[in-house]
Design a protein around this motif. Sequence first.
Motif, PDB file in Angstrom:
ATOM      1  N   THR A 122      22.954  22.994  82.164  1.00  0.00           N
ATOM      2  CA  THR A 122      24.418  22.962  82.171  1.00  0.00           C
ATOM      3  C   THR A 122      24.951  22.755  80.761  1.00  0.00           C
ATOM      4  O   THR A 122      25.925  23.403  80.354  1.00  0.00           O
ATOM      5  N   PHE A 130      24.706  26.021  78.943  1.00  0.00           N
ATOM      6  CA  PHE A 130      25.792  26.908  79.337  1.00  0.00           C
ATOM      7  C   PHE A 130      27.094  26.526  78.644  1.00  0.00           C
ATOM      8  O   PHE A 130      27.826  27.394  78.154  1.00  0.00           O
ATOM      9  N   LEU A 131      27.406  25.245  78.607  1.00  0.00           N
ATOM     10  CA  LEU A 131      28.653  24.807  77.981  1.00  0.00           C
ATOM     11  C   LEU A 131      28.680  25.139  76.494  1.00  0.00           C
ATOM     12  O   LEU A 131      29.715  25.547  75.962  1.00  0.00           O
ATOM     13  N   VAL A 190      27.016  27.655  74.994  1.00  0.00           N
ATOM     14  CA  VAL A 190      27.167  29.112  74.883  1.00  0.00           C
ATOM     15  C   VAL A 190      28.608  29.515  75.184  1.00  0.00           C
ATOM     16  O   VAL A 190      29.214  30.317  74.467  1.00  0.00           O
ATOM     17  N   ALA A 191      29.177  28.953  76.259  1.00  0.00           N
ATOM     18  CA  ALA A 191      30.553  29.287  76.631  1.00  0.00           C
ATOM     19  C   ALA A 191      31.523  28.887  75.524  1.00  0.00           C
ATOM     20  O   ALA A 191      32.452  29.638  75.204  1.00  0.00           O
ATOM     21  N   PHE A 192      31.318  27.719  74.909  1.00  0.00           N
ATOM     22  CA  PHE A 192      32.212  27.273  73.837  1.00  0.00           C
ATOM     23  C   PHE A 192      32.098  28.180  72.615  1.00  0.00           C
ATOM     24  O   PHE A 192      33.115  28.561  72.022  1.00  0.00           O
ATOM     25  N   LEU A 219      31.127  31.348  72.535  1.00  0.00           N
ATOM     26  CA  LEU A 219      31.753  32.628  72.862  1.00  0.00           C
ATOM     27  C   LEU A 219      33.273  32.519  72.863  1.00  0.00           C
ATOM     28  O   LEU A 219      33.969  33.423  72.393  1.00  0.00           O
ATOM     29  N   PHE A 220      33.798  31.402  73.378  1.00  0.00           N
ATOM     30  CA  PHE A 220      35.245  31.180  73.348  1.00  0.00           C
ATOM     31  C   PHE A 220      35.755  31.175  71.915  1.00  0.00           C
ATOM     32  O   PHE A 220      36.781  31.795  71.607  1.00  0.00           O
TER      33      PHE A 220
END
Length: 138
Positions: free
Chosen positions: A87, A90-91, A93-95, A97-98
């Motif tokens: 998790t 994922f956070l 990677v998501a940050f 990419l954001f």
Amino acid sequence: MLKEFREFAMKGNVVDLAVGVIIGAAFGAIVNSLVGDVIMPIIGAITGGLDFSNYFIPLSKAVSATNLADAKKQGAVLAYGSFLTLTLNFLIVAFVLFMIIRGMNQLKRKQEAAPAAPPKPTAEVELLTEIRDLLKKA
């Protein structure tokens, strides 16, 4: 059919997608290393040396191991420490990419807001301007 496949595979979008997948896999390995080798040990040190990768709940009475690898060999376990680590991956990677998409959107807005440079006059316009200026001097 082979010719049609070759045309499909050589389209720009397919090649771009392939490059994106390869870069994404490499980026995933970097994030896994960042989380597993840097962030989780720091969190473990802050929490008193806890190792999140070995957090699990045995789901059968046969499991008596103290580490996750041995516990999985003995029976079913709920490996919530691994889930916490993934998790966090994922956070991150998501940050990232954001932030990349946010930066691209800001650049796009700046380009749209920038006034367009006036078009360069053609050779005819420059010649007519010179003639006009010479006539004004005369």
